[in-house]
Motif scaffolding. Structure first.
Motif, PDB file in Angstrom:
ATOM      1  N   HIS A  28      70.612  50.686 103.051  1.00  0.00           N
ATOM      2  CA  HIS A  28      69.631  49.595 102.987  1.00  0.00           C
ATOM      3  C   HIS A  28      68.341  50.097 102.352  1.00  0.00           C
ATOM      4  N   GLY A  31      64.496  48.073 102.411  1.00  0.00           N
ATOM      5  CA  GLY A  31      63.743  48.196 103.652  1.00  0.00           C
ATOM      6  C   GLY A  31      63.336  49.624 103.966  1.00  0.00           C
ATOM      7  N   GLN A 179      64.604  39.237 103.315  1.00  0.00           N
ATOM      8  CA  GLN A 179      65.747  39.668 104.113  1.00  0.00           C
ATOM      9  C   GLN A 179      66.997  39.491 103.261  1.00  0.00           C
ATOM     10  N   ILE A 180      68.145  39.798 103.819  1.00  0.00           N
ATOM     11  CA  ILE A 180      69.355  39.860 103.001  1.00  0.00           C
ATOM     12  C   ILE A 180      69.646  38.541 102.288  1.00  0.00           C
ATOM     13  N   LYS A 238      58.915  45.269  99.809  1.00  0.00           N
ATOM     14  CA  LYS A 238      60.295  45.746  99.855  1.00  0.00           C
ATOM     15  C   LYS A 238      60.603  46.512  98.570  1.00  0.00           C
ATOM     16  N   ALA A 249      65.058  40.900  96.428  1.00  0.00           N
ATOM     17  CA  ALA A 249      65.958  40.774  97.576  1.00  0.00           C
ATOM     18  C   ALA A 249      67.301  41.446  97.326  1.00  0.00           C
ATOM     19  N   HIS A 252      68.168  44.792  98.996  1.00  0.00           N
ATOM     20  CA  HIS A 252      68.282  44.931 100.452  1.00  0.00           C
ATOM     21  C   HIS A 252      69.312  46.017 100.783  1.00  0.00           C
TER      22      HIS A 252
END
Length: 276
Positions: A28, A31, A179-180, A238, A249, A252
């Motif tokens: 991941h 993050g 987020q994912i 991120k 994104a 992620h």
């Protein structure tokens, strides 16, 4: 280590994370890049811990609630002396390895397994309450993702932390807004986060979560706050550290290609050099 040294080190540890993910063929990464400055600040500037005595009953406690960002956690634990980074990189996420894709409390320095989101804050409320009952001076920290705040258990714990006035508890939200499945504000809006936690009786501080100096100051304020727990909203990016990954994104959970890897490595080196 002073703040400048830690800022420089953050890019070395980001590189360790990328190497870990490339070797393990998964991780991941987005993050990891947003949260690593928070972990560095806690482990190098704030927490009372000793790699030579990881079970000391008076140690500060930390739970990585957003356990999917374990690669950043392993990198910081290794830098702090709990793990061997070469061993972690060589064995991360391999069959039979103890360096699994979420925190493993069979490893020194890790308090609990995590990964099922929404568990970190409830457990830390229990740890902090136990500290109060046993008249211990240790502090308890947890890091949550902003997407994780859709879990109802987080809000039960927030209510409990405020009710018991747990001023030995400090929670951090890695507020990278992705987020994912996309933007947090599209999936489950969190823009009233400060107001909500204040309503539960928490002291709330907002900082640039990719700035170690601001994070250090926030954790110092949390220690000075009496009669209520503290939430640090760490506003982050991120994929921070490389234009290849930032605010995307898709990063992620992703393994960089050889071309992407070369650019990411160059970006880390350039940003570290710019700090000199």
């Amino acid at each position: 280590m002073d703040i400048l040294e830690l800022k420089k080190m953050s890019y070395d540890l980001r590189q360790n994370v990328v190497d870990m993910i490339v070797e393990g063929k998964g991780g991941h990464i987005g993050g990891d890049m947003s949260v690593i400055d928070t972990l560095i600040t806690l482990y190098f500037k704030q927490m009372n811990i000793d790699p030579a005595d990881p079970e000391n009953p008076d140690r500060d406690r930390f739970v990585m609630s957003k356990g999917h960002s374990v690669e950043a956690y392993y990198a910081v634990l290794a830098a702090r002396g709990f793990l061997n980074i070469d061993e972690v990189i060589a064995n991360f996420s391999r069959f039979g390895s103890k360096y699994i894709g979420h925190p493993n409390n069979k490893l020194p320095g890790i308090e609990m397994n995590s990964g099922s989101l929404g568990h970190g804050l409830p457990v830390c409320v229990g740890m902090a309450l136990a500290g109060k009952m046993n008249q211990k001076n240790y502090r308890v920290y947890t890091v949550m993702g902003d997407g994780e705040l859709a879990e109802g258990s987080v809000w039960e714990a927030a209510m409990s932390g405020g009710h018991y006035k747990l001023d030995n508890l400090c929670a951090v939200v890695d507020r990278n807004r992705l987020q994912i499945s996309g933007s947090t504000e599209d999936v489950m809006a969190q823009d009233d986060l400060e107001e909500r936690f204040r309503s539960f009786g928490w002291h709330v501080i907002q900082v640039d979560g990719n700035d170690i100096a601001q994070l250090d100051a926030a954790f110092n304020k949390a220690k000075e706050t009496k009669g209520k727990p503290t939430l640090v909203i760490a506003n982050t990016i991120k994929g921070f550290g490389s234009s290849v990954m930032e605010n995307k994104a898709a990063w992620h959970h992703k393994v960089p290609t050889a071309e992407e890897y070369a650019q990411i490595k160059a970006d880390f080196a350039a940003r570290k050099e710019a700090l000199a």
